[in-house]
Motif scaffolding. Structure first.
Motif, PDB file in Angstrom:
ATOM      1  N   ASP A  20      -1.620  -5.153  -4.456  1.00  8.14           N
ATOM      2  CA  ASP A  20      -1.782  -3.717  -4.204  1.00  8.14           C
ATOM      3  C   ASP A  20      -3.145  -3.487  -3.564  1.00  8.14           C
ATOM      4  N   ASN A  30      -8.874   0.343  -0.729  1.00  5.10           N
ATOM      5  CA  ASN A  30      -8.217  -0.269   0.411  1.00  5.10           C
ATOM      6  C   ASN A  30      -9.286  -0.972   1.237  1.00  5.10           C
ATOM      7  N   PHE A  79       0.872  -1.178   0.000  1.00  4.08           N
ATOM      8  CA  PHE A  79       0.000   0.000   0.000  1.00  4.08           C
ATOM      9  C   PHE A  79       0.906   1.223   0.000  1.00  4.08           C
ATOM     10  N   ASN A  80       0.866   1.972  -1.089  1.00  6.97           N
ATOM     11  CA  ASN A  80       1.703   3.163  -1.251  1.00  6.97           C
ATOM     12  C   ASN A  80       3.179   2.840  -0.992  1.00  6.97           C
ATOM     13  N   GLU A  81       3.683   1.851  -1.682  1.00  7.26           N
ATOM     14  CA  GLU A  81       5.055   1.378  -1.488  1.00  7.26           C
ATOM     15  C   GLU A  81       5.949   1.655  -2.685  1.00  7.26           C
ATOM     16  N   ARG A  82       5.673   2.665  -3.453  1.00  7.05           N
ATOM     17  CA  ARG A  82       6.436   2.946  -4.673  1.00  7.05           C
ATOM     18  C   ARG A  82       7.941   3.016  -4.430  1.00  7.05           C
ATOM     19  N   SER A 111      -3.508   1.316  -3.421  1.00  5.34           N
ATOM     20  CA  SER A 111      -2.520   2.397  -3.295  1.00  5.34           C
ATOM     21  C   SER A 111      -2.981   3.670  -3.984  1.00  5.34           C
ATOM     22  N   GLU A 112      -2.578   4.794  -3.415  1.00  5.20           N
ATOM     23  CA  GLU A 112      -2.940   6.100  -3.960  1.00  5.20           C
ATOM     24  C   GLU A 112      -1.790   6.742  -4.722  1.00  5.20           C
ATOM     25  N   ASP A 113      -0.622   6.092  -4.731  1.00  2.85           N
ATOM     26  CA  ASP A 113       0.520   6.591  -5.501  1.00  2.85           C
ATOM     27  C   ASP A 113       0.660   5.729  -6.762  1.00  2.85           C
ATOM     28  N   ASP A 114       1.816   5.677  -7.351  1.00  4.96           N
ATOM     29  CA  ASP A 114       1.964   4.902  -8.589  1.00  4.96           C
ATOM     30  C   ASP A 114       2.522   3.499  -8.336  1.00  4.96           C
ATOM     31  N   THR A 115       2.224   2.937  -7.176  1.00  7.50           N
ATOM     32  CA  THR A 115       2.652   1.575  -6.864  1.00  7.50           C
ATOM     33  C   THR A 115       2.168   0.594  -7.919  1.00  7.50           C
TER      34      THR A 115
END
Length: 86
Positions: A43, A72, A13-16, A46-50
């Motif tokens: 995933d 999520n 989760f949000n682990e880019r 996620s709210e980033d580009d993970t």
């Protein structure tokens, strides 16, 4: 690819920023254990580009697969998705 001997899944989760190191570390460890393995990255909304990084990584290495939850839903739902994929 033949059926993997080991399926390892990781919830993300949000682990880019950590994704590449996580995959490389797992690849190193799993390669020491067997020839046929897979890494499944789940995933959990996620709210980033993970997710985009998971897709890119899976296109480069067929042993890496992604599973995506668009929202999520929590750790239990992500674990279930990972187990089903494995």
């Amino acid at each position: 690819m033949k059926v993997p001997e080991i399926s390892a899944f990781v919830l993300v989760f949000n682990e880019r920023d950590n994704l590449a190191a996580t995959v490389e570390g797992l690849r190193f460890i799993l390669a020491e254990l067997c020839d046929r393995f897979e890494i499944i990255l789940v995933d959990d909304g996620s709210e980033d580009d993970t997710w985009q990084r998971i897709v890119a990584r899976s296109e480069k290495d067929r042993r890496v697969r992604g599973q995506r939850q668009h929202n999520n839903f929590g750790i239990e739902a992500a674990w279930r998705k990972g187990l089903q994929a494995a």
